[in-house]
Design an enzyme around this catalytic site. Structure first.
Site, PDB file in Angstrom:
ATOM      1  N   CYS A 130       0.828  -1.202   0.000  1.00 52.21           N
ATOM      2  CA  CYS A 130       0.000   0.000   0.000  1.00 52.21           C
ATOM      3  C   CYS A 130       0.868   1.260   0.000  1.00 52.21           C
ATOM      4  O   CYS A 130       1.549   1.527  -0.977  1.00 52.21           O
ATOM      5  CB  CYS A 130      -0.945  -0.070   1.186  1.00 52.21           C
ATOM      6  SG  CYS A 130      -2.491   0.698   0.826  1.00 52.21           S
ATOM      7  N   TYR A 131       0.913   2.032   1.091  1.00 46.14           N
ATOM      8  CA  TYR A 131       1.790   3.206   1.091  1.00 46.14           C
ATOM      9  C   TYR A 131       3.228   2.793   0.780  1.00 46.14           C
ATOM     10  O   TYR A 131       3.947   3.501   0.067  1.00 46.14           O
ATOM     11  CB  TYR A 131       1.724   3.922   2.451  1.00 46.14           C
ATOM     12  CG  TYR A 131       2.632   5.137   2.520  1.00 46.14           C
ATOM     13  CD1 TYR A 131       2.295   6.322   1.867  1.00 46.14           C
ATOM     14  CD2 TYR A 131       3.835   5.103   3.231  1.00 46.14           C
ATOM     15  CE1 TYR A 131       3.132   7.428   1.910  1.00 46.14           C
ATOM     16  CE2 TYR A 131       4.675   6.197   3.279  1.00 46.14           C
ATOM     17  CZ  TYR A 131       4.311   7.365   2.615  1.00 46.14           C
ATOM     18  OH  TYR A 131       5.142   8.466   2.657  1.00 46.14           O
ATOM     19  N   HIS A 217      -3.822  -5.117   1.272  1.00 49.49           N
ATOM     20  CA  HIS A 217      -3.209  -5.564   2.534  1.00 49.49           C
ATOM     21  C   HIS A 217      -3.224  -7.096   2.637  1.00 49.49           C
ATOM     22  O   HIS A 217      -4.269  -7.673   2.937  1.00 49.49           O
ATOM     23  CB  HIS A 217      -3.958  -4.963   3.719  1.00 49.49           C
ATOM     24  CG  HIS A 217      -3.683  -3.510   3.877  1.00 49.49           C
ATOM     25  ND1 HIS A 217      -2.606  -3.023   4.580  1.00 49.49           N
ATOM     26  CD2 HIS A 217      -4.322  -2.438   3.376  1.00 49.49           C
ATOM     27  CE1 HIS A 217      -2.596  -1.711   4.506  1.00 49.49           C
ATOM     28  NE2 HIS A 217      -3.626  -1.320   3.787  1.00 49.49           N
ATOM     29  N   GLU A 219      -1.842  -8.808   4.930  1.00 48.36           N
ATOM     30  CA  GLU A 219      -1.705  -9.240   6.323  1.00 48.36           C
ATOM     31  C   GLU A 219      -3.038  -9.391   7.062  1.00 48.36           C
ATOM     32  O   GLU A 219      -3.099 -10.007   8.109  1.00 48.36           O
ATOM     33  CB  GLU A 219      -0.787  -8.263   7.084  1.00 48.36           C
ATOM     34  CG  GLU A 219      -1.346  -6.855   7.320  1.00 48.36           C
ATOM     35  CD  GLU A 219      -1.163  -5.902   6.126  1.00 48.36           C
ATOM     36  OE1 GLU A 219      -0.953  -6.404   5.007  1.00 48.36           O
ATOM     37  OE2 GLU A 219      -1.252  -4.683   6.312  1.00 48.36           O
ATOM     38  N   ASP A 275       2.060 -14.494  30.965  1.00 47.86           N
ATOM     39  CA  ASP A 275       3.423 -14.017  30.722  1.00 47.86           C
ATOM     40  C   ASP A 275       4.345 -14.306  31.900  1.00 47.86           C
ATOM     41  O   ASP A 275       5.455 -14.820  31.719  1.00 47.86           O
ATOM     42  CB  ASP A 275       3.426 -12.513  30.413  1.00 47.86           C
ATOM     43  CG  ASP A 275       2.453 -12.172  29.299  1.00 47.86           C
ATOM     44  OD1 ASP A 275       2.097 -13.093  28.549  1.00 47.86           O
ATOM     45  OD2 ASP A 275       2.050 -11.011  29.189  1.00 47.86           O
TER      46      ASP A 275
END
Ligand code: XMP
Length: 561
Positions: A130-131, A217, A219, A275
């Site tokens: 894209c960009y 995109h 992704e 975590d």
């Protein structure tokens, strides 16, 4: 992404952490900073010479982090770095290729961010998205202009060059997600169009030098074959083999931790969240009894949480754990507190006090282990400030450890949450711990609207237990980012048998999300909601009404406080 929604800036006065563990580690980090210490940057887990790395150059798209995740899902290590990162920071990573992300700018604007020239001079493969595609067009001598027709949403991609390495295993026509206003007027010399959509004659372009541009995109989930394109770029264009596996990561990191810690002592705050659980297990595997965990019961935990955590870590894994029941202390400090941010501050301050008291009893400690994850690292690096500094302003922590001279051990700082879960599973942690939904550091205190009291905590624990129970029974637990109960300060009239009642209103929140920055309320089946509601009003004394929260984030937040 061109002219898309601006990247969401988290409200400074609220936590956006995605895990309760972050809260714990933040307190500790703040404490260390104020005591004048600077964390020591950890060394690389895997030698970059052996590791295949792809660098995503970030131009500010809200999807940039997703690109890095997708590449890692293809077993290729990937880092996200800002477009102004100097070469000396990139060179040691020994990249195999670059991806230029999307972004909100337009290349013909005077101050538009551009790709650093070393990217082109490196002669490594480049994929502009894209960009990123417009940037490389602009910098390599092509022409980009404002599109007359903006293109947002679904489009069908038709391949015109099926032999391109980018298109291996791809359907000749497939849906893609478009989001751009500008368009490629003229490709740079040496490039040719490889695919088109109805409104974009140059939806994909490529050169023989391994430089490609995608106008859509790949992704996002709305481009179902997008991951194949990214995988093709990594494997067929950059020549990666896929050596980024959790097994490799664990072996390398265990060796590194052993070397770094030597005969030193490590302390770790255990919260029961994913975590901190994985960090503690990891470090325990590397250095055994040199690790001591401190588990603070702040009285704001869910039902059976203390027992469960304790059983896993002390009984099953045989770790040194100092358990402190500080519930009364926290409850006393929370007396009369109704403001959400004050609750957070009080819980934070008290946590540090308790932690300091306990840590000082162990004797000399050399390292503090923390569950910092890659999104925190990216967020702090890309925003130009350390995440903890942002959080510090609103926690404004008071009580601090005085003489803790500790180095930081952050074995997960290169991992995404799903990778942390994989590591946890490979280390043998129980599934129910590894797949635990995030739980905020201030715990139930921010799920009780108004003052926190023992009585309200008990009511909320019982309601929350039922929610969890029913969600798990319906096999929905893992699909949901979070599902929980909130005890409101609203009371309403009800009727039970022959009696009128005046009881609390409990709200149920269940959301789906990828990263907690945005979330949607889950369309839970009515019968699950009905069971939850029936059980709560029947089994939890003091509650006579249950409502379901049907707002997304934004405009709401996930937590009610
Ligand atoms: P919100 O409510 O801001 O929450 O949409 C986003 C995510 O962050 C968690 N959260 C917190 N976690 N301390 C934490 O450790 C906090 O003060 C805190 N506030 C919210 C929330 O549970 C969700 O996952």
């Amino acid at each position: 992404m061109n002219k898309g929604k601006p990247k969401q800036i988290p409200n400074e006065s609220r936590r956006v952490a995605t895990s309760g563990d972050i809260e714990v580690s933040t307190y500790l980090e703040i404490a260390k900073e104020i005591s004048g210490e600077q964390p020591i940057a950890p060394k690389e887990a895997i030698s970059p010479a052996e590791r295949e790395t792809i660098i995503v150059i970030d131009f500010g798209s809200q999807y940039s982090m997703l690109i890095a995740r997708r590449i890692r899902e293809c077993q290729v290590y990937c880092e996200l770095l800002s477009y102004d990162t100097p070469w000396k920071k990139i060179a040691p990573l020994n990249p195999r290729g670059f991806i230029l992300s999307g972004g909100p700018a337009s290349v013909y604007q005077p101050d538009a961010p551009l790709a650093p020239t070393y990217i082109y001079e490196s002669h490594l493969p480049i994929l502009g998205i894209c960009y990123g595609m417009q940037v490389l067009t602009h910098q390599l001598g092509g022409q980009v202009s404002p599109g007359t027709k903006q293109e947002y949403g679904h489009a069908i991609l038709h391949l015109s060059d099926v032999d391109s390495p980018l298109f291996a295993d791809l359907s000749s026509s497939s849906p893609v997600w478009m989001s751009h206003g500008d368009k490629i007027e003229e490709m740079p010399s040496g490039f040719r169009a490889l695919a088109y959509t109805e409104n974009s004659p140059i939806a994909v372009m490529g050169s023989d030098e391994g430089i490609f541009g995608l106008q859509f995109h790949p992704e996002v989930a709305h481009t179902p074959e997008g991951k194949t394109i990214l995988k093709n770029f990594a494997y067929r264009v950059c020549g990666c083999q896929g050596n980024w596996t959790m097994g490799n990561f664990i072996n390398d990191s265990l060796a590194r931790i052993k070397k770094q810690v030597g005969k030193g002592k490590v302390v770790c705050a255990l919260s029961g969240g994913v975590d901190s659980a994985v960090v503690a297990t990891f470090i325990h595997r590397a250095i055994g009894d040199q690790l001591t965990c401190i588990f603070v019961n702040n009285g704001l935990l869910r039902r059976e949480e203390v027992e469960r955590t304790f059983n896993v870590f002390r009984l099953n894994l045989g770790m040194n754990i100092i358990y402190v029941d500080a519930s009364e202390r926290f409850l006393n400090r929370l007396k009369g507190v109704t403001d959400p941010e004050t609750k957070r501050k009080v819980v934070g301050e008290e946590f540090i006090k308790v932690f300091e008291e306990e840590a000082s009893k162990i004797g000399k400690v050399d390292f503090l282990a923390q569950g910092t994850l890659y999104p925190d690292v990216i967020e702090s690096a890309l925003s130009g400030s350390r995440a903890s500094a942002k959080i510090k302003t609103h926690h404004n922590v008071g009580g601090l450890p005085t003489k803790m001279t500790l180095n930081l051990l952050e074995p997960l700082r290169n991992l995404f949450k799903d990778e942390v879960r994989q590591v946890g599973l490979e280390l043998g942690l129980p599934e129910e711990m590894v797949w635990r939904q995030p739980f905020p550091g201030p715990g139930l205190a921010i799920r009780i609207i108004g003052e926190v009291t023992k009585e309200k905590l008990e009511i909320l624990r019982s309601a929350d237990w039922i929610v969890m129970n029913e969600i798990k029974k319906a096999k929905l637990y893992r699909q949901l980012w979070q599902s929980f109960a909130i005890l409101t300060d609203v009371k309403s009239v009800g009727v039970m048998g022959d009696y009128r009642t005046y009881g609390y209103l409990v709200a149920i929140r269940a959301v789906t999300s990828e990263d907690a920055m945005t979330a949607d309320w889950s369309r839970l089946p009515y019968d699950v909601l009905a069971r939850i509601s029936n059980r709560i009003v029947n089994e939890v004394p003091g509650v006579n009404r249950v409502v379901y929260d049907i707002t997304s984030k934004p405009p709401s937040t996930i937590e009610w406080e």
